[in-house]
Design a protein around this motif. Structure first.
Motif, PDB file in Angstrom:
ATOM      1  N   ALA A 189      15.844  57.311  45.289  1.00 30.96           N
ATOM      2  CA  ALA A 189      15.712  56.365  46.402  1.00 30.96           C
ATOM      3  C   ALA A 189      16.926  55.441  46.474  1.00 30.96           C
ATOM      4  O   ALA A 189      17.452  55.163  47.558  1.00 30.96           O
ATOM      5  CB  ALA A 189      14.428  55.554  46.247  1.00 30.96           C
ATOM      6  N   ARG A 190      17.388  54.983  45.324  1.00 30.89           N
ATOM      7  CA  ARG A 190      18.567  54.117  45.309  1.00 30.89           C
ATOM      8  C   ARG A 190      19.795  54.871  45.813  1.00 30.89           C
ATOM      9  O   ARG A 190      20.584  54.338  46.597  1.00 30.89           O
ATOM     10  CB  ARG A 190      18.824  53.569  43.899  1.00 30.89           C
ATOM     11  CG  ARG A 190      19.967  52.550  43.863  1.00 30.89           C
ATOM     12  CD  ARG A 190      20.186  51.969  42.498  1.00 30.89           C
ATOM     13  NE  ARG A 190      20.649  52.954  41.527  1.00 30.89           N
ATOM     14  CZ  ARG A 190      21.074  52.657  40.301  1.00 30.89           C
ATOM     15  NH1 ARG A 190      21.062  51.391  39.896  1.00 30.89           N
ATOM     16  NH2 ARG A 190      21.484  53.601  39.480  1.00 30.89           N
ATOM     17  N   GLU A 191      19.944  56.128  45.378  1.00 31.12           N
ATOM     18  CA  GLU A 191      21.082  56.932  45.824  1.00 31.12           C
ATOM     19  C   GLU A 191      21.063  57.141  47.339  1.00 31.12           C
ATOM     20  O   GLU A 191      22.117  57.253  47.972  1.00 31.12           O
ATOM     21  CB  GLU A 191      21.070  58.287  45.120  1.00 31.12           C
ATOM     22  CG  GLU A 191      21.356  58.213  43.622  1.00 31.12           C
ATOM     23  CD  GLU A 191      21.094  59.535  42.928  1.00 31.12           C
ATOM     24  OE1 GLU A 191      20.730  60.507  43.633  1.00 31.12           O
ATOM     25  OE2 GLU A 191      21.229  59.592  41.690  1.00 31.12           O
ATOM     26  N   LEU A 192      19.859  57.167  47.911  1.00 25.81           N
ATOM     27  CA  LEU A 192      19.713  57.390  49.343  1.00 25.81           C
ATOM     28  C   LEU A 192      19.830  56.096  50.152  1.00 25.81           C
ATOM     29  O   LEU A 192      19.711  56.113  51.378  1.00 25.81           O
ATOM     30  CB  LEU A 192      18.363  58.056  49.631  1.00 25.81           C
ATOM     31  CG  LEU A 192      18.205  59.485  49.096  1.00 25.81           C
ATOM     32  CD1 LEU A 192      16.761  59.937  49.213  1.00 25.81           C
ATOM     33  CD2 LEU A 192      19.127  60.448  49.841  1.00 25.81           C
ATOM     34  N   GLY A 193      20.029  54.996  49.466  1.00 28.07           N
ATOM     35  CA  GLY A 193      20.195  53.727  50.156  1.00 28.07           C
ATOM     36  C   GLY A 193      18.920  52.958  50.403  1.00 28.07           C
ATOM     37  O   GLY A 193      18.922  51.963  51.148  1.00 28.07           O
ATOM     38  N   CYS A 194      17.813  53.399  49.795  1.00 31.49           N
ATOM     39  CA  CYS A 194      16.551  52.680  49.952  1.00 31.49           C
ATOM     40  C   CYS A 194      16.572  51.399  49.122  1.00 31.49           C
ATOM     41  O   CYS A 194      17.067  51.391  48.001  1.00 31.49           O
ATOM     42  CB  CYS A 194      15.372  53.543  49.507  1.00 31.49           C
ATOM     43  SG  CYS A 194      15.109  55.007  50.516  1.00 31.49           S
ATOM     44  N   VAL A 242      10.978  59.193  52.467  1.00 35.34           N
ATOM     45  CA  VAL A 242      11.989  58.183  52.741  1.00 35.34           C
ATOM     46  C   VAL A 242      12.071  57.943  54.242  1.00 35.34           C
ATOM     47  O   VAL A 242      12.243  58.882  55.030  1.00 35.34           O
ATOM     48  CB  VAL A 242      13.362  58.623  52.193  1.00 35.34           C
ATOM     49  CG1 VAL A 242      14.462  57.681  52.666  1.00 35.34           C
ATOM     50  CG2 VAL A 242      13.314  58.656  50.673  1.00 35.34           C
ATOM     51  N   ARG A 243      11.920  56.683  54.625  1.00 38.00           N
ATOM     52  CA  ARG A 243      12.035  56.265  56.029  1.00 38.00           C
ATOM     53  C   ARG A 243      12.911  55.021  56.062  1.00 38.00           C
ATOM     54  O   ARG A 243      12.486  53.958  55.609  1.00 38.00           O
ATOM     55  CB  ARG A 243      10.662  55.961  56.633  1.00 38.00           C
ATOM     56  CG  ARG A 243       9.722  57.161  56.690  1.00 38.00           C
ATOM     57  CD  ARG A 243       8.326  56.774  57.159  1.00 38.00           C
ATOM     58  NE  ARG A 243       8.329  56.217  58.519  1.00 38.00           N
ATOM     59  CZ  ARG A 243       8.048  54.958  58.796  1.00 38.00           C
ATOM     60  NH1 ARG A 243       7.778  54.077  57.830  1.00 38.00           N
ATOM     61  NH2 ARG A 243       8.052  54.541  60.063  1.00 38.00           N
ATOM     62  N   GLY A 244      14.122  55.153  56.549  1.00 34.44           N
ATOM     63  CA  GLY A 244      15.031  54.022  56.583  1.00 34.44           C
ATOM     64  C   GLY A 244      15.336  53.526  55.184  1.00 34.44           C
ATOM     65  O   GLY A 244      15.763  54.299  54.323  1.00 34.44           O
ATOM     66  N   HIS A 245      15.079  52.253  54.945  1.00 31.70           N
ATOM     67  CA  HIS A 245      15.355  51.661  53.635  1.00 31.70           C
ATOM     68  C   HIS A 245      14.126  51.630  52.738  1.00 31.70           C
ATOM     69  O   HIS A 245      14.142  50.976  51.694  1.00 31.70           O
ATOM     70  CB  HIS A 245      15.887  50.239  53.816  1.00 31.70           C
ATOM     71  CG  HIS A 245      17.210  50.175  54.527  1.00 31.70           C
ATOM     72  ND1 HIS A 245      18.348  50.737  53.998  1.00 31.70           N
ATOM     73  CD2 HIS A 245      17.562  49.641  55.719  1.00 31.70           C
ATOM     74  CE1 HIS A 245      19.360  50.536  54.835  1.00 31.70           C
ATOM     75  NE2 HIS A 245      18.909  49.879  55.894  1.00 31.70           N
ATOM     76  N   THR A 246      13.063  52.337  53.148  1.00 31.18           N
ATOM     77  CA  THR A 246      11.807  52.311  52.397  1.00 31.18           C
ATOM     78  C   THR A 246      11.474  53.696  51.846  1.00 31.18           C
ATOM     79  O   THR A 246      11.586  54.694  52.556  1.00 31.18           O
ATOM     80  CB  THR A 246      10.651  51.827  53.284  1.00 31.18           C
ATOM     81  OG1 THR A 246      10.963  50.529  53.799  1.00 31.18           O
ATOM     82  CG2 THR A 246       9.346  51.746  52.504  1.00 31.18           C
ATOM     83  N   ALA A 247      11.055  53.742  50.588  1.00 29.43           N
ATOM     84  CA  ALA A 247      10.606  54.987  49.962  1.00 29.43           C
ATOM     85  C   ALA A 247       9.139  54.837  49.583  1.00 29.43           C
ATOM     86  O   ALA A 247       8.775  53.924  48.837  1.00 29.43           O
ATOM     87  CB  ALA A 247      11.445  55.308  48.729  1.00 29.43           C
TER      88      ALA A 247
END
Length: 283
Positions: free
Chosen positions: A233-238, A200-205
């Motif tokens: 990824a969705r939970e992490l804000g991606c 995960v980097r910013g909004h990208t997984a």
């Protein structure tokens, strides 16, 4: 729906994942496999001199912050020659190839080989598709990986991809405890049979290392691994998911490709692999 992801985002996502996957490997493994890496022209250049699979030496992520030029390619090839790399792949998005690419290839002895497809999707679409599936995995359960299973997980990963285990399994296992990585395991009657992780980097997984052992395939395990990572990824804000797999050739079927398409991933573009080989020893 149409997923719009710039090639720059998709290429750098993969490049950073591969860079970290290799450079965060324990030093004894890096030494045994002859691993070195550098950054050139905004891209990453990865060398594994003692790689029997000829898979892990790659140059990618170019064209984003600086154009692909003859000088850049020469610099990359010089790095590989100095590292003693027998073979490497240039992986460059078609949008970033210069007009004189054929001339550059001819000068450096680079030839086109197999192709990959770059896939992109949104977390919302992938999760919605996963929730709507009318079939559930057959005996497969997917869970976040516990640290104690790291080496076993790395071993399963390499076995599932049909590659050697010694040293390579430790390379995979090293990511389990690294920040930014989210590893999952697929289990069948208590046996670890599948792997999948994402960076995960910013909004990208970036989807990475999704694979299931041969005897456990056809049960929905890979789709379940994709769905679990998309939900995290969705939970992490991606917002964006990125992945790669081999392009289908006439008469072939790539299950990984179809599993991703089923979850709403879209093919952004097909990207040839451009193979460079060291010159034969004249002696």
């Amino acid at each position: 729906m149409t997923t719009v992801v710039q090639p720059s985002v998709a290429e750098q996502s993969e490049a950073e994942a591969l860079y970290r996957f290799q450079t965060e490997t324990p030093e004894n493994v890096r030494s045994a496999l002859g691993m070195t890496a550098t950054r050139i022209g905004g891209g990453v250049v990865l060398s594994m001199r003692n790689d029997s699979t000829r898979f892990w030496s790659k140059a990618l992520g170019f064209g984003v912050t600086a154009p692909v030029t003859a000088r850049l390619v020469e610099e990359v090839c010089d790095f590989y020659r100095a590292a003693g790399t027998p073979q490497a792949a240039f992986q460059i998005a078609p949008a970033f190839l210069p007009e004189d690419w054929p001339e550059i290839c001819a000068r450096e002895g680079i030839v086109q080989s197999s192709s990959w497809v770059k896939l992109v999707g949104t977390t919302e679409e992938a999760v919605a598709r996963a929730d709507a599936l009318d079939t559930q995995p057959d005996g497969i359960s997917v869970t976040p990986l516990e640290t104690e299973h790291a080496l076993e997980w790395g071993t399963v990963m390499m076995r599932a991809f049909g590659t050697p285990v010694e040293h390579y399994a430790e390379m995979g296992a090293a990511t389990v405890t690294r920040p930014g990585w989210y590893p999952y395991g697929a289990w069948l009657r208590g046996e670890l049979v599948g792997t999948g992780t994402m960076l995960v980097r910013g909004h990208t997984a970036q989807m990475f290392a999704g694979a299931v052992l041969p005897h456990a395939r056809g049960r929905g395990g890979q789709t379940a691994l994709l769905a679990a990572r998309a939900r995290t990824a969705r939970e992490l804000g991606c917002r964006v998911l990125v992945a790669e797999t081999g392009a289908e050739q006439p008469g072939t079927h790539n299950s990984s490709l179809h599993n991703m398409l089923r979850l709403g991933f879209q093919v952004a573009y097909e990207r040839p692999n451009w193979t460079w080989q060291s010159e034969p020893d004249a002696s």
